[in-house]
Write a protein that holds these residues in place. Sequence first.
Motif, PDB file in Angstrom:
ATOM      1  N   GLU A   1       0.841  -1.186   0.000  1.00 19.16           N
ATOM      2  CA  GLU A   1       0.000   0.000   0.000  1.00 19.16           C
ATOM      3  C   GLU A   1       0.879   1.240   0.000  1.00 19.16           C
ATOM      4  OE1 GLU A   1      -2.836   0.012   3.085  1.00 19.16           O
ATOM      5  OE2 GLU A   1      -3.951  -1.705   2.318  1.00 19.16           O
TER       6      GLU A   1
ATOM      7  N   PRO B   1      -2.852   8.293   1.054  1.00 18.94           N
ATOM      8  CA  PRO B   1      -3.958   8.084   0.115  1.00 18.94           C
ATOM      9  C   PRO B   1      -3.682   8.773  -1.208  1.00 18.94           C
ATOM     10  CG  PRO B   1      -4.748   8.775   2.269  1.00 18.94           C
ATOM     11  CD  PRO B   1      -3.259   8.932   2.279  1.00 18.94           C
TER      12      PRO B   1
ATOM     13  N   TRP C   1      -8.694   5.096   2.026  1.00 23.02           N
ATOM     14  CA  TRP C   1      -7.677   4.056   2.134  1.00 23.02           C
ATOM     15  C   TRP C   1      -6.646   4.200   1.019  1.00 23.02           C
ATOM     16  CZ3 TRP C   1      -7.487   1.126   6.354  1.00 23.02           C
ATOM     17  CH2 TRP C   1      -8.636   1.067   7.146  1.00 23.02           C
TER      18      TRP C   1
ATOM     19  N   ASN D   1      -3.883   3.448  -1.981  1.00 23.32           N
ATOM     20  CA  ASN D   1      -3.897   2.572  -3.144  1.00 23.32           C
ATOM     21  C   ASN D   1      -3.014   1.342  -2.909  1.00 23.32           C
ATOM     22  OD1 ASN D   1      -5.533   4.454  -4.270  1.00 23.32           O
ATOM     23  ND2 ASN D   1      -3.987   5.342  -5.610  1.00 23.32           N
TER      24      ASN D   1
ATOM     25  N   THR E   1     -13.238  -1.028  -4.825  1.00 25.16           N
ATOM     26  CA  THR E   1     -12.659  -1.553  -3.593  1.00 25.16           C
ATOM     27  C   THR E   1     -11.547  -2.562  -3.849  1.00 25.16           C
ATOM     28  OG1 THR E   1     -14.273  -3.366  -3.465  1.00 25.16           O
ATOM     29  CG2 THR E   1     -14.868  -1.277  -2.403  1.00 25.16           C
TER      30      THR E   1
ATOM     31  N   ARG F   1     -10.854   2.601  -2.779  1.00 20.85           N
ATOM     32  CA  ARG F   1      -9.589   3.198  -3.213  1.00 20.85           C
ATOM     33  C   ARG F   1      -9.896   4.212  -4.320  1.00 20.85           C
ATOM     34  NH1 ARG F   1      -6.220   0.127   0.479  1.00 20.85           N
ATOM     35  NH2 ARG F   1      -7.533  -1.681   0.925  1.00 20.85           N
TER      36      ARG F   1
ATOM     37  N   SER G   1      -4.630   1.871  -8.976  1.00 17.64           N
ATOM     38  CA  SER G   1      -4.454   0.869  -7.929  1.00 17.64           C
ATOM     39  C   SER G   1      -4.813  -0.515  -8.462  1.00 17.64           C
ATOM     40  CB  SER G   1      -5.333   1.219  -6.720  1.00 17.64           C
ATOM     41  OG  SER G   1      -5.237   0.237  -5.716  1.00 17.64           O
TER      42      SER G   1
END
Length: 307
Positions: free
Chosen positions: A107, A111, A118, A120, A264, A270, A274
């Motif tokens: 991750e 953000p 949350w 990416n 998601t 997200r 991503s």
Amino acid sequence: MKWLLILVILFGAVDAASAAEESLGQKIKKILAPSPTPTPSRKHRKHSTKKPTPTPSPTASPKRKKASPTPSPTPTPRSKSKRKKASPTPTPTESPSATETPASPEETPEPARGKKEWPNVSLSPDQIANYDSYPPKVRQFLDAGLALTKENLGYTYGSADPKNGGMDCSGFIYYVLKQNGFPDVPRDSSQQYIWVRKAGDFNAVLSRKEDSFELEDLKPGDLLFWRGTYNIDRDPPITHTMIYLGREKRTNKRVMIGSSDGRTYDGKQRWGVSVFDFKMPPPPKSGDAKISPVFVGYGRIPGLPAP
């Protein structure tokens, strides 16, 4: 005889008086003689005592003044510096552990730009099942797409360049394929859908089940298409597209790659470029199908060599 006795008595009295006077004078001299002698000695003693006293006083006073400032500044900055250094040291050690808790997916530390949700997600090739068996051309543009997931790019509508800080869904497809040997790729998702349909390698999906037979021909590198992700008057009404990535080793779930405004991964929304979960959307909750996401189907990229 009487007169002689009287005279003798008178002369004796005179002699006694003179003797008494002489004895008194001597006593006075004796009393006065020692008085001048001790006075100078006392004065000298007073001067001698006064002279040694000032000499030690200046020497002792600067020593005391120098001793007091030297210890006071030294301990104060050290104690402050220790307190300041002691407080931040545990925080950085805890922060990477929190970000590294998801073992397999990587991750981004912050953000994506434009949204405070949350972070990416990025996957490495060894975290995707059978990635080494993918065709070289497929691995080429998938590697390029995975590299973009590490740049903390947000979702920017109308952008097809990572230099803008983000891209939209079709902009991501356009940029990745254009940079990896597909010069004819269209810019928007509706035209990309037509591009795939004209090539003749497209699979329509009507089912909403994850294990539908309609997904049996889905291969890594295929383009995925949706309609109804937002309200727009377009023909064909394709509004969203992504690239199928394969199955994640850790969960065996289907994953895809692209840019999204709220899809998601691992159940968390997200925003931006991503890795996302590939799921069939639920049935629409309202009578207006235009604002309810519907998965349309998938197709092979035109010009991609057969596996």
